[in-house]
Scaffold this active site. Structure first.
Site, PDB file in Angstrom:
ATOM      1  N   HIS A   1       6.500  -6.930  29.178  1.00  0.00           N
ATOM      2  CA  HIS A   1       6.622  -5.540  29.634  1.00  0.00           C
ATOM      3  C   HIS A   1       5.302  -5.167  30.315  1.00  0.00           C
ATOM      4  O   HIS A   1       4.252  -5.710  29.969  1.00  0.00           O
ATOM      5  CB  HIS A   1       6.853  -4.668  28.389  1.00  0.00           C
ATOM      6  CG  HIS A   1       7.116  -3.227  28.663  1.00  0.00           C
ATOM      7  ND1 HIS A   1       6.107  -2.324  28.908  1.00  0.00           N
ATOM      8  CD2 HIS A   1       8.262  -2.524  28.709  1.00  0.00           C
ATOM      9  CE1 HIS A   1       6.638  -1.110  29.091  1.00  0.00           C
ATOM     10  NE2 HIS A   1       7.949  -1.208  28.978  1.00  0.00           N
TER      11      HIS A   1
ATOM     12  N   LYS B   1      11.667   3.366  19.054  1.00  0.00           N
ATOM     13  CA  LYS B   1      12.697   2.318  19.191  1.00  0.00           C
ATOM     14  C   LYS B   1      13.194   1.868  17.822  1.00  0.00           C
ATOM     15  O   LYS B   1      14.173   1.144  17.706  1.00  0.00           O
ATOM     16  CB  LYS B   1      12.124   1.112  19.947  1.00  0.00           C
ATOM     17  CG  LYS B   1      11.722   1.428  21.387  1.00  0.00           C
ATOM     18  CD  LYS B   1      11.266   0.171  22.081  1.00  0.00           C
ATOM     19  CE  LYS B   1      10.399   0.438  23.287  1.00  0.00           C
ATOM     20  NZ  LYS B   1      11.096   1.073  24.405  1.00  0.00           N
TER      21      LYS B   1
ATOM     22  N   CYS C   1      10.634  -1.836  33.473  1.00  0.00           N
ATOM     23  CA  CYS C   1       9.185  -1.924  33.250  1.00  0.00           C
ATOM     24  C   CYS C   1       8.774  -3.360  32.950  1.00  0.00           C
ATOM     25  O   CYS C   1       7.833  -3.593  32.158  1.00  0.00           O
ATOM     26  CB  CYS C   1       8.705  -0.991  32.141  1.00  0.00           C
ATOM     27  SG  CYS C   1       9.053   0.732  32.463  1.00  0.00           S
TER      28      CYS C   1
END
Ligand code: C6P
Length: 417
Positions: free
Chosen positions: A134, A237, A375
């Site tokens: 990421h 998350k 991303c």
């Protein structure tokens, strides 16, 4: 093939129905349709107990921590510090000093880059990352490279989205000072062989940072077993509040690191001439932290522990297989990221259709997915595409969500294919 009914049928405890009931945000209509939420890799919905824990802090124990002698401040401090202990144990450390609260995985990686890497690295040193990171685990290392003269090396990713141990070995050497890698890829879902990589890096004297943002919601994680030096993740998350996150760092390393931010609460004493820094972990938590967020994250961990990560992993794996079978029947659909070891992240492209159009049409059907480069632009480009559509699973998803997704994709094809 796993028939839809068999997943729930095996679940004769009714666990799944109870789970769905606990997430208020699931039970709404979007664009006139039943909401089908398949974007948990971006952020997960919050169970009622998390919402209530945050509200309870604000309703009862609304005070600043570590500062007040009054009762509310002491209660808030206790809840914040209890949360730290609970979260630490969840990932395998009993030492509260090793657990730093941050805003999220991004801030945690920046903290390590600035406080550990910048003062130590120089010309000739090497930082090793993988090709599927990421941006949060790429850009901070580019900053370190540019400021120190160190070299940034990238372990190539196979076309199935895997990182071979031999490929890692080729990039490692006695010059390697830091290895930073994802535990699970957000764009593809690949689970990396972290423990083996840690062993190889340690044998050469390098430290290892693991970005666990996409791992902790799906698999049991134990930092002691992995042997890593740093482990980071975001609360949002993990079914917890946004603006929360965790840096686990081995105590000896944290003790040797310079503070990332400075100000209140990270000090023992201040004069205009000199400041004495606080003990761990306060030294790395300057300013008023997200108190209610930490308590909410601890509530999320209670919830996850009650359900059991083993149950969650198995449920999501069954659902992943069901989705792979179902979607593979759609002509023109190609999976992006086909590693044999992966979590419930289903990235795909549809012949002749832009990923954003897939997302927009699905949204009109009440189906939430993410589209774009997620991303993680380098790995999406490595897969030979500019963007993918990504459906990602959480513990609350079931077969009906996958069936709706498959029907939605057929509708996209009818409209644009
Ligand atoms: N990935 C996604 O849709 P923050 O934004 O700090 O909470 O997490 C950053 C981050 C770091 N590492 C990995 C592997 C990630 O997946 C993410 C966040 C989201 O994939 C939002 S971009």
């Amino acid at each position: 093939m796993t028939a839809p009914v068999s997943i729930l049928h095996e679940d004769n405890t009714g666990t799944h129905a109870r789970i769905r009931n606990d997430f208020p945000a699931l039970h709404q209509r979007v664009n006139g349709k039943r909401l089908v939420y398949l974007d948990s890799a971006a952020t997960a919905f919050k169970p009622r107990c998390v919402i209530e824990a945050v509200r309870d802090v604000w309703e009862r124990d609304c005070a600043n921590i570590h500062r007040g002698v009054h009762t509310l401040s002491q209660r808030a401090t206790q809840r914040y510090e209890d949360a730290r202990v609970k979260i630490g144990r969840f990932i395998g450390t009993d030492d509260r000093r090793e657990l730093v609260f941050v805003r999220g995985a991004t801030e945690a990686i920046n903290l390590v880059a600035h406080s550990y890497a910048l003062p130590r690295l120089g010309l000739g040193d090497e930082i090793v990352i993988t090709g599927l990171e990421h941006h949060a685990n790429i850009v901070p290392w580019q900053v370190v490279r540019d400021r120190t003269g160190a070299t940034l090396k990238v372990v190539p990713v196979s076309i199935s989205g895997e990182v071979a141990l031999s490929a890692v070995e080729q990039q490692l050497s006695s010059k390697t000072k830091i290895v930073a890698l994802a535990h699970v890829s957000n764009a593809l879902g690949t689970i990396l062989r972290v423990k083996e990589i840690v062993n190889r890096a340690h044998a050469l004297g390098a430290v290892v940072l693991v970005d666990g943002a996409q791992a902790v919601p799906h698999l049991p994680v134990n930092v002691m077993d992995l042997g890593c030096d740093f482990y980071v993740f975001s609360g949002h998350k993990l079914y917890g509040p946004d603006g929360t996150g965790v840096l686990f760092a081995r105590r000896e390393l944290l003790e040797s690191m310079v503070p990332y931010q400075t100000g209140g609460d990270m000090i023992l004493s201040v004069t205009f001439e000199k400041t004495l820094y606080n003990e761990l972990p306060a030294r790395f938590e300057a300013g008023t932290p997200n108190i209610s967020g930490a308590v909410g994250l601890a509530a999320a961990i209670d919830f996850i522990s009650d359900v059991g990560l083993e149950w969650i992993f198995r449920h999501e794996q069954l659902l992943l297989k069901f989705a792979q079978e179902k979607l593979s029947k759609i002509e023109g659909l190609r999976f992006i990221g086909t590693a044999s070891d992966k979590v419930g992240v289903i990235s795909f492209v549809l012949e002749g259709v832009h990923a954003h159009d897939i997302g927009t049409i699905l949204d009109a059907e009440g189906i939430a997915i993410r589209t774009g480069h997620h991303c993680a632009q380098p790995v999406v480009e490595r897969m030979g595409v500019a963007a993918t559509a990504r459906a990602s699973l959480g513990m609350y998803n079931d077969e009906s969500d996958i069936v709706a997704l498959a029907e939605g994709i057929q509708r996209v094809k009818q409209m644009l294919g």
